[in-house]
Every structure is written in C-alpha cells, then in structure tokens.
Design a protein around this motif. Sequence first.
Motif, mmCIF file in Angstrom:
data_model
loop_
_atom_site.group_PDB
_atom_site.id
_atom_site.type_symbol
_atom_site.label_atom_id
_atom_site.label_comp_id
_atom_site.label_asym_id
_atom_site.label_seq_id
_atom_site.Cartn_x
_atom_site.Cartn_y
_atom_site.Cartn_z
ATOM 1 N N TRP A 39 0.828 -1.204 0.000
ATOM 2 C CA TRP A 39 0.000 0.000 0.000
ATOM 3 C C TRP A 39 0.866 1.258 0.000
ATOM 4 O O TRP A 39 0.596 2.210 -0.737
ATOM 5 C CB TRP A 39 -0.911 -0.017 1.232
ATOM 6 C CG TRP A 39 -1.904 1.095 1.273
ATOM 7 C CD1 TRP A 39 -2.988 1.267 0.469
ATOM 8 C CD2 TRP A 39 -1.905 2.212 2.175
ATOM 9 N NE1 TRP A 39 -3.668 2.411 0.820
ATOM 10 C CE2 TRP A 39 -3.031 3.005 1.854
ATOM 11 C CE3 TRP A 39 -1.081 2.606 3.222
ATOM 12 C CZ2 TRP A 39 -3.334 4.169 2.549
ATOM 13 C CZ3 TRP A 39 -1.380 3.762 3.913
ATOM 14 C CH2 TRP A 39 -2.492 4.542 3.577
ATOM 15 N N GLU A 42 2.556 1.949 -3.464
ATOM 16 C CA GLU A 42 1.713 2.508 -4.518
ATOM 17 C C GLU A 42 1.681 4.031 -4.495
ATOM 18 O O GLU A 42 1.457 4.669 -5.514
ATOM 19 C CB GLU A 42 0.294 1.945 -4.386
ATOM 20 C CG GLU A 42 0.186 0.457 -4.717
ATOM 21 C CD GLU A 42 -1.226 -0.059 -4.538
ATOM 22 O OE1 GLU A 42 -2.119 0.756 -4.198
ATOM 23 O OE2 GLU A 42 -1.437 -1.274 -4.725
ATOM 24 N N ASP A 43 1.874 4.603 -3.327
ATOM 25 C CA ASP A 43 1.872 6.058 -3.181
ATOM 26 C C ASP A 43 2.939 6.418 -2.157
ATOM 27 O O ASP A 43 2.711 6.349 -0.954
ATOM 28 C CB ASP A 43 0.494 6.546 -2.715
ATOM 29 C CG ASP A 43 0.456 8.058 -2.491
ATOM 30 O OD1 ASP A 43 1.436 8.740 -2.861
ATOM 31 O OD2 ASP A 43 -0.539 8.553 -1.940
ATOM 32 N N THR A 44 4.121 6.793 -2.640
ATOM 33 C CA THR A 44 5.246 7.029 -1.731
ATOM 34 C C THR A 44 5.305 8.476 -1.240
ATOM 35 O O THR A 44 6.382 9.009 -0.978
ATOM 36 C CB THR A 44 6.576 6.668 -2.422
ATOM 37 O OG1 THR A 44 6.661 7.350 -3.684
ATOM 38 C CG2 THR A 44 6.679 5.179 -2.650
ATOM 39 N N SER A 45 4.139 9.105 -1.116
ATOM 40 C CA SER A 45 4.101 10.438 -0.520
ATOM 41 C C SER A 45 4.303 10.325 0.984
ATOM 42 O O SER A 45 4.108 9.263 1.585
ATOM 43 C CB SER A 45 2.756 11.111 -0.807
ATOM 44 O OG SER A 45 1.696 10.417 -0.148
ATOM 45 N N ALA A 48 1.119 9.161 2.763
ATOM 46 C CA ALA A 48 0.814 7.736 2.623
ATOM 47 C C ALA A 48 1.709 6.895 3.519
ATOM 48 O O ALA A 48 1.250 5.927 4.141
ATOM 49 C CB ALA A 48 0.973 7.311 1.166
ATOM 50 N N LYS A 297 11.457 -0.586 -3.929
ATOM 51 C CA LYS A 297 11.659 0.461 -4.923
ATOM 52 C C LYS A 297 13.060 0.382 -5.529
ATOM 53 O O LYS A 297 13.247 0.593 -6.732
ATOM 54 C CB LYS A 297 11.436 1.830 -4.271
ATOM 55 C CG LYS A 297 9.974 2.141 -3.972
ATOM 56 C CD LYS A 297 9.169 2.243 -5.258
ATOM 57 C CE LYS A 297 7.743 2.686 -4.997
ATOM 58 N NZ LYS A 297 6.960 2.794 -6.247
#
Length: 405
Positions: A39, A42-45, A48, A297
């Motif tokens: 999870w 999917e969004d490495t902000s 998140a 990643k």
Amino acid sequence: MAAPRRRRFETVSEGATVTTLELFFDLVFVFALTRVTDWMAEDTSAEAVLRGVLILIVLWWAWVAYSWLGNVAKADEGVIRLSVFLAMVAVFVGAITIPEAFHDLPGGLSGPVVFAVAYFCVRVVHLAMYWVCSGEDAQLRGQIVRVVPSAVLGTVLLLVASQTEGWVQTAFWVAAIVGDYVGTAVAGASWRLNSARHFAERHGLIIIVALGESIVSIGIGVAELPISWPIIAGSALGLVVAGALWWLYFDVVTLRAEHALTGAGGERQIRMARGGYTYLHLPMVSGIILMSLGLKKALLYIGGGEGHSLLDPLYGIPLAALYGGAVLYVVAHVGFTRYVLGTVNPVRLVVGAVLLLAIPLVAALPAMVSLGILAAVLCALVAYEIHHYREVRQHVRHGGPSGRS
C-alpha cells in the motif's frame, strides 16, 4: 467413574515454547505486513507512508495483545484455541481492508468502518479471554479492568476517524493510538508473565516475520521484470542487508535479553517485558517494514522497471525509507539493550548517525550503489562486533549468560 471435567484453558509454565497455533496466527500478520508495504509502495508520498506506519502500529498492538495472552494460557488448548482463530479472522479482515483503511472505495461496505470494527473484535476477544484466564487472580482482574478504558477509547476513536477525511482523520488515528498505548502504560504492571523464554521467543519470531517481508519485497519488486545480472546483484545485496539485521538481533543480544528477563521477577519483570519487548520492538518492526519499502523500490529501479534505468538514483521517500528504516531498527535495538540489559552500544549509534547523514550524499548515486553502501556499512558493523566482542560472544552463546556487549 465420570471423566474429569476439562479446564477451559491450560496455564503456561516456565520454560514453555511457542505453540504451532501461534506460528499459524503469525501467518496472518505476514499477509498484513505485506499489504502495508504494498500500500505504501503505490503512493510514496509522506502522507501515505505516515498512514502506513499508523496502520502498522495498530496491527502491532493487535499482535502484542495475543503474545501476552499466549504467555498466560496455552494458545492451542481449551477455549483459548477458539479465541485465537476468531482473532485471526478479524485480523485477516482488517488486512484485506488496508487499502481502504483511510479512503473508502466505491461500492461495498465502508472500508474505514470495517477496519475499525475488525480491530474492535480483536480487542474484545483478547480482553474477554484474559478475564477467563485470570480465574481467581484478583490482582490480574484489576489490571484488566484498568486497561479497558484505553482499549475502548482507541477503538471508538478509530470509528470516529472512519467518518472523517484528510488531516482530521489522521489526527484521530494518532489520538486512538496514543490513547491506547499511553493508557496501557499508566494502567499498572500487574500482568502475568509465566514464561520468559516463551515471551522472548514470540518477539524473536515477529522479527523473523518482518525480515521475511523484506525478502518478499525484494522478490515482488522485480516479479514482472525479466531476470538480469543487475537484478541478481541487487537481490543479493538486499538479502545481505536483511541478513545483517538478523545478525544484529539474534547473534548475542536476544540471548542475553532472555536470560535477563528470566532472572527478573515480579513487577520489574513485567515492566522489562512491556518496555523492552512490547514497546521497543515496535520501532524495530517498523524500521524493517520501512526498509522493505525502500528495498522494493530499489530493486524496481535496478531492474529497469517503470521506465527507470540502472543508473537512475533512488531518492526522496524510497531512499529515506531504505536508510531511515535501517537506522530506526539499529537505534531501537540500542534502546532495547539499554532498557533490558542496562548497556549501550555506542558503535551502533555512530553507525545510525552515519547512515542518516549519508542519505543526502547517496541521493545522486545509482540505486545499486546506494543499496551497496547500506549493505557494506551494516556488514562492517557486524564484522566489528564479531571481532570486538568475540570473547563475550563465545561466552554467551556457548558458556552462559554473563558478559557485556
């Protein structure tokens, strides 16, 4: 003559080991940790990742609850066996719902509500079984009563959070976690620890589970890419990093910590177990999961996935997770050693500081190089400790519990 009536539970004795049902229970958390990593990937902000860590903390509290319960009554006997299976169902439902824990997807049930209710079920079953196992132990029953308000507060705030969005929702999650954790800490130390060996073994196994997730992340990161020499090299480096973290935990310190926990008694033993294991193992597990995100990643970059090339640098949140996760693990382990054994390993603190300072320096380097530097630093730390503490290591592993490291 009538057969004797079977007891509803069987008390754990000193020297007991982890049951196969507890190992089965941990498989649900393997899945849950994988869902958290996926999870966040999917969004490495930053938002998140923060929310992923909050989910991880809630899952940890659910796991910890049953590590204590399983130390009072055998998990695979009597009514406790049924409670473990019920908890597994609730945790599994919560794990399935992780992608919707904050944002509900169109159609179906409300994801945030389902996650909160699943956690509520885990806590209710746990406290109910603890009450059954307390029997005539008035002190333990009093402890259970004192911890109920914080458990209720935590679950209620998660339910409230499910009806909000944005930073307000995140704030309610933080409040729920803080309320439950702090409430448990101030509720007293009248719990029971029947087997120090079992308790230490349970927490060692959850470290193994988390390290297993790091290995899974390496594989998933390149699962859809054609095999290549860079992927082989990057995977090997990822395994070296995971292996170094395993070594730092299991080679000496965990053995000494178990001896110390066994030798302690009364309230001191409970506080040692709660502080050293329940609280300080959380940042270790969190560090491994964050590092898993970075490994996933890094391997994607190394393998040329999503348009990347072998020379592309790993930067931003993925790099911070890779190095910062390793730092969090190492520093938390120093805190664990200080809390349980009363000793501090300054070299590990220095290594942690070096890795933190290295983040902006390696941000311009290819992902393979960044991963190689991390592996080299951790291996150097392991090699130093093997040499510097060789006599202590020999004594602890083969001659007794004394010695300093």
